[in-house]
Write a protein that holds these residues in place. Sequence first.
Motif, PDB file in Angstrom:
ATOM      1  N   GLY A 247       0.713  -1.388  -0.058  1.00  0.00           N
ATOM      2  CA  GLY A 247      -0.082   0.116  -0.141  1.00  0.00           C
ATOM      3  C   GLY A 247       0.914   1.214   0.222  1.00  0.00           C
ATOM      4  N   LYS A 248       0.271   2.113   0.568  1.00  0.00           N
ATOM      5  CA  LYS A 248       1.054   3.707   0.007  1.00  0.00           C
ATOM      6  C   LYS A 248       2.173   3.777   1.075  1.00  0.00           C
ATOM      7  CE  LYS A 248      -2.380   5.920   3.223  1.00  0.00           C
ATOM      8  NZ  LYS A 248      -3.371   6.976   3.402  1.00  0.00           N
ATOM      9  N   ARG A 249       1.996   2.995   2.431  1.00  0.00           N
ATOM     10  CA  ARG A 249       3.175   3.176   3.333  1.00  0.00           C
ATOM     11  C   ARG A 249       4.319   2.628   2.690  1.00  0.00           C
ATOM     12  NH1 ARG A 249       2.196  -0.130   7.390  1.00  0.00           N
ATOM     13  NH2 ARG A 249       3.282  -1.692   6.450  1.00  0.00           N
ATOM     14  N   CYS A 250       4.269   1.651   1.790  1.00  0.00           N
ATOM     15  CA  CYS A 250       5.459   0.918   0.871  1.00  0.00           C
ATOM     16  C   CYS A 250       5.922   1.756   0.037  1.00  0.00           C
ATOM     17  CB  CYS A 250       5.021  -0.274   0.489  1.00  0.00           C
ATOM     18  SG  CYS A 250       4.660  -1.596   1.862  1.00  0.00           S
ATOM     19  N   SER A 251       5.011   2.645  -0.857  1.00  0.00           N
ATOM     20  CA  SER A 251       5.614   3.414  -1.749  1.00  0.00           C
ATOM     21  C   SER A 251       6.194   4.351  -1.009  1.00  0.00           C
ATOM     22  CB  SER A 251       4.312   4.280  -2.445  1.00  0.00           C
ATOM     23  OG  SER A 251       3.722   3.389  -3.150  1.00  0.00           O
ATOM     24  N   MET A 252       5.865   5.053   0.421  1.00  0.00           N
ATOM     25  CA  MET A 252       6.792   5.952   0.982  1.00  0.00           C
ATOM     26  C   MET A 252       8.052   5.375   1.265  1.00  0.00           C
ATOM     27  SD  MET A 252       7.925   6.383   4.127  1.00  0.00           S
ATOM     28  CE  MET A 252       7.152   5.477   5.287  1.00  0.00           C
ATOM     29  N   CYS A 253       8.001   4.232   1.643  1.00  0.00           N
ATOM     30  CA  CYS A 253       9.301   3.504   2.166  1.00  0.00           C
ATOM     31  C   CYS A 253      10.386   3.396   0.956  1.00  0.00           C
ATOM     32  CB  CYS A 253       8.692   2.054   2.648  1.00  0.00           C
ATOM     33  SG  CYS A 253      10.239   0.990   3.537  1.00  0.00           S
TER      34      CYS A 253
END
Length: 437
Positions: A247-253
Amino acid sequence: GGTASTAVKHLGQWDAYESGHNSSLAAHEAYETLARTGDKIIGTTELCIVPGYRFRVISGGLITNFHQPDSTLMCLITALLGNDTNTQTVYQHALTQGYRFLSYGDSSFIRLKPASPTPTMPKTSHQLEQKGRNTNEDDQEINDSIIKGENSEGKCMDWPPKGSKVLLHSCCAPCSGAMVEAMVDRGMDVTIFFYNPNIHPKQEYEIRKEENKRYARDLGIPFVDADYDVDEWYRRAKGMEWSPERGKRCSMCFDMRFERTALFAHEHGFQYITTTNATSRWKDADQVNASGERAAAKYPSVEYWKRDWQTDEMTLRKYVINAEKEFYKQEYCGCSFSLRDTNDFRRSQGIEPVTVGSGGVYNDPEKDAAEESKEAVASFFGWDTDRGESSEERKQDSRRLREVYGGRKKTGGSTVASSRLDARTASDATHGEHNNW
Ligand code: SF4
């Protein structure tokens, strides 16, 4: 008649790159779906089109002027052309022909070919560069390849030329093994860049880093040990604590890690960056690649090297090396939230929760590869549950998973991995502030 309803929609800057990005909805279907949400739609957008963006509405091509360097318009053009080298080819042509730039200058027509049912892979930027650019035929061939914008869709890119300087962002030894080996075999000048402030707790971080260093030492390749910016990582993750993997946390990561990788590449003369995150089937390769392309787009001299690293061949080779080297076996993606979710999943399957540092070592390539099989990954993400299987089939799946994961603790690797780590296994005060699930 009823009261007219108003739907308010907002599209954030990176929303189009996240979960809905891979939807197969046609433009008109998306529009109809939207229209059903209200009689009137009010929308705002912060959408930013950069390499990695998937164009859906353009079918013929784009008429546009020649733009100035470092502008967001150049990001859009680069997204359309597939990569930075292609953009440079087009702009080099404009410069040598004396075209005028900006609003009152000359215009260009970037023609898109209609998508074929089985898209062919684009030519690599290296092949394009090597071609002469003086004949119309060559220009046409370049145009036909680059203008399709297929690079952001296609998975493969050929190997960069021998001697190319490649900065490989690495998350761990197990994921870097086969990739590094393949690059070294092809004569690339590869350096491992370890920048992973996401890994929690510090003990796990140190184990993964030391294992990766050991592998780099064995192969005689440089290893860059970057910061452990854990506070910055948690600052960026705020509000995304319950975002699922992919999800979006992984994109941030990914963004955070690749931004630093691209900056280092830019400052130290590396032509290419890529990442071991792209080799793991636990990851969405499109999501990883989109982040890599966003990061590299900031530096004209740096290109994100995209390739399909998740093939069966690469996966098996990875586990053969892992067993040969007896790498420490990690059991979750890395951050505290993935540790929490992995433990929730394991509990639901009747499997013991993860104990940091006791994952054992890889020692059985086929069995280890089965833990990353498409089936195991699909079960973890719950992809099977929407397919209407009977509860008996689900129970069978569950049993298979227990078999896959159940033997992990028997390898006795805790002492093997820990003994390689001298005094670094003490828990870290900074990280102690964050939840240890
Ligand atoms: S699950 Fe993995 S990729 Fe996603 S945020 Fe956590 S560490 Fe990063």
